[in-house]
Design a protein around this motif. Structure first.
Motif, PDB file in Angstrom:
ATOM      1  N   TYR A 177     -90.796  -2.090 -58.135  1.00 45.57           N
ATOM      2  CA  TYR A 177     -90.810  -3.170 -59.121  1.00 45.57           C
ATOM      3  C   TYR A 177     -92.143  -3.894 -59.022  1.00 45.57           C
ATOM      4  O   TYR A 177     -92.604  -4.195 -57.912  1.00 45.57           O
ATOM      5  CB  TYR A 177     -89.674  -4.161 -58.865  1.00 45.57           C
ATOM      6  CG  TYR A 177     -88.292  -3.571 -59.049  1.00 45.57           C
ATOM      7  CD1 TYR A 177     -87.609  -3.708 -60.249  1.00 45.57           C
ATOM      8  CD2 TYR A 177     -87.671  -2.875 -58.010  1.00 45.57           C
ATOM      9  CE1 TYR A 177     -86.345  -3.168 -60.423  1.00 45.57           C
ATOM     10  CE2 TYR A 177     -86.408  -2.324 -58.173  1.00 45.57           C
ATOM     11  CZ  TYR A 177     -85.750  -2.474 -59.371  1.00 45.57           C
ATOM     12  OH  TYR A 177     -84.497  -1.931 -59.538  1.00 45.57           O
ATOM     13  N   TYR A 224     -88.523  -4.104 -67.121  1.00 48.30           N
ATOM     14  CA  TYR A 224     -87.251  -4.478 -66.517  1.00 48.30           C
ATOM     15  C   TYR A 224     -86.833  -5.882 -66.951  1.00 48.30           C
ATOM     16  O   TYR A 224     -85.652  -6.145 -67.178  1.00 48.30           O
ATOM     17  CB  TYR A 224     -87.380  -4.422 -64.997  1.00 48.30           C
ATOM     18  CG  TYR A 224     -86.132  -4.783 -64.232  1.00 48.30           C
ATOM     19  CD1 TYR A 224     -85.161  -3.824 -63.952  1.00 48.30           C
ATOM     20  CD2 TYR A 224     -85.916  -6.087 -63.766  1.00 48.30           C
ATOM     21  CE1 TYR A 224     -84.016  -4.142 -63.239  1.00 48.30           C
ATOM     22  CE2 TYR A 224     -84.773  -6.413 -63.058  1.00 48.30           C
ATOM     23  CZ  TYR A 224     -83.830  -5.439 -62.799  1.00 48.30           C
ATOM     24  OH  TYR A 224     -82.684  -5.760 -62.106  1.00 48.30           O
ATOM     25  N   VAL A 274     -90.788  -1.471 -63.915  1.00 51.49           N
ATOM     26  CA  VAL A 274     -90.174  -0.667 -62.870  1.00 51.49           C
ATOM     27  C   VAL A 274     -90.663   0.774 -62.975  1.00 51.49           C
ATOM     28  O   VAL A 274     -90.865   1.293 -64.082  1.00 51.49           O
ATOM     29  CB  VAL A 274     -88.626  -0.741 -62.956  1.00 51.49           C
ATOM     30  CG1 VAL A 274     -88.106  -0.195 -64.263  1.00 51.49           C
ATOM     31  CG2 VAL A 274     -87.990  -0.028 -61.774  1.00 51.49           C
TER      32      VAL A 274
END
Length: 275
Positions: free
Chosen positions: A246, A4, A272
């Motif tokens: 996350y 991410y 993620v």
């Protein structure tokens, strides 16, 4: 894993709020976020560690070496709660209740200064900013999570490789301390819990660092695991609207993780997972 974000040295206290991710980087001296639409590291004069959004939307941070909780003002963390009369060591993770109270780790000793290990404690910052000791005698308190609709606080004891739990009363006081999950038996002999977060369907997600695993546990039951390969999982947060987890993970370049930290050879990313 799907990456991410990148650029961190050591990602702590990830929190997802209003469509944006916020992460402390105490070793990098930054606060990272994509709230502006672009992932960026904001330089800090002092190191933030645990993060939490108060019910009114303000971002609070446990200031690692200053014995205080600060409030984000756009450029730094201004004053919110002074913990000097109750804290004995560096501050770690933080979690909040629905009333605006905050639970903060007091690790108890400064390992980076060569201090001898000693038990830490939990501090409760009341909604009015007053700070009191909530629990003592915790061996390296780390990740924190509130579950059971606000009735239970789960705490990671890193060196004891376990999670413990407390009942929370209407005023934020803790009682009925008890074992929650023996991670050596539940997950792995190498499982040392770092950051944790509440799971949507009960229990907690645990970043186990040395075991290269993020585990979903409910007391002494293992529900699910995520293998992070050669990455060391540090901390995690769950975003209920998207069912995404996350997690900050560290890479050591093949070195033992503590050696990589000491030699400044470690870097972190945010990964993620759809869970």
């Amino acid at each position: 894993m799907t990456t991410y974000a990148e650029g961190l040295t050591w990602g702590e206290g990830p929190r997802h709020h209003a469509g944006a991710l916020w992460v402390s980087d105490p070793q990098g001296g930054k606060l990272w976020t994509d709230a502006s639409g672009t992932w960026e590291g904001l330089a800090l004069d002092s190191q933030s560690n645990g993060l939490w959004f108060l019910p009114d939307g303000r971002l609070a941070a446990a200031m690692q070496r200053e014995c205080r909780v600060g409030i984000w003002d756009g450029t730094g963390f201004g004053e919110y709660a002074d913990l000097q009369h109750v804290a004995t060591g560096p501050l770690g993770d933080m979690v909040g209740d629905s009333q605006g109270g905050l639970y903060v780790d007091d690790v108890g000793y400064a390992a980076h200064l060569g201090e001898e290990p000693k038990p830490g404690r939990l501090i409760y910052v009341r909604p009015n900013g007053d700070a009191v000791i909530a629990a003592e005698g915790i061996e390296f308190p780390n990740g924190l999570a509130i579950i059971d609709d606000g009735q239970t606080l789960v705490v990671a004891e890193t060196w004891r490789q376990r999670l413990i739990a407390f009942d929370i009363d209407s005023k934020g006081a803790l009682s009925n301390r008890r074992p929650y999950s023996d991670l050596r038996a539940t997950v792995s002999l190498e499982a040392r819990p770092d950051g944790i977060c509440a799971a949507e369907d009960g229990g907690v997600w645990v970043a186990t660092l040395h075991a290269h695993t993020i585990a979903h546990v409910r007391e002494n039951s293992l529900i699910n695991t995520i293998d992070t390969g050669d990455a060391f999982p540090i901390a995690c947060c769950f975003d209920a609207p998207t069912s995404r987890l996350y997690a900050t993970v560290a890479y050591s370049g093949g070195l033992p993780i503590m050696e990589a930290i000491a030699r400044k050879r470690v870097h972190s990313t945010v990964e993620v997972f759809d869970v």
